[in-house]
Scaffold this motif. Sequence first.
Motif, PDB file in Angstrom:
ATOM      1  N   ILE A  28       0.813  -1.116   0.021  1.00  0.00           N
ATOM      2  CA  ILE A  28      -0.025   0.074   0.042  1.00  0.00           C
ATOM      3  C   ILE A  28       0.902   1.292   0.095  1.00  0.00           C
ATOM      4  N   PHE A  56      -6.477   0.096  -5.200  1.00  0.00           N
ATOM      5  CA  PHE A  56      -7.059  -0.634  -3.935  1.00  0.00           C
ATOM      6  C   PHE A  56      -8.443  -0.956  -4.116  1.00  0.00           C
ATOM      7  N   ARG A  80      -3.695   2.937  -2.839  1.00  0.00           N
ATOM      8  CA  ARG A  80      -3.134   2.160  -3.808  1.00  0.00           C
ATOM      9  C   ARG A  80      -1.990   1.253  -3.526  1.00  0.00           C
TER      10      ARG A  80
END
Length: 179
Positions: free
Chosen positions: A130, A154, A170
């Motif tokens: 992430i 995401f 993301r």
Amino acid sequence: METAATGLTFRDATHADVDVLVALIESAYRGDSSRAGWTTEADILEGRRIDPEGVLEVVRSPGSRLLTVERDGTVVACCQLEHRGENAYFGMFAVSPALQGDGLGKVVIAEAERTARETWGAKEMHMTVISVRNDLIAWYERRGYRRTGRMTPFPYGDERFGIPQRADLRFELLVKEIG
């Protein structure tokens, strides 16, 4: 495989390990227990990190291995390795929160790289992180991984990945040459 220097045993997960591995992964990333370590995602994601079906899928998949790490008969870490052509994918990495910061993660990732290189002849290890997890990305960079800038969205709305607490999540691809 057991390494005398670390007192760790590395082995492939079995169906019997599923509940223990789910608990380990959840404890490393979600809820109050994850705050004992530094890998917590509790401030950016709520809900589950993984469920038994997700762990079983990796255990059953012919192109994957779920490397399970034991110390004195207790599961203390794990990671997923997936064969993807000339490369391997590294994921589902968890270290018991009480043991984070003691160098165990470095040993596990080095063994994962060795395993992928020797088992599949992998040239590179790929992972997604992430993108807002700056401390975690910096840790991987210190292990030789490089940011690629290649992002994937995401999966908002799919609670299998957690319940996002912010709108800018993301995944970024990190890569390391290992072969």
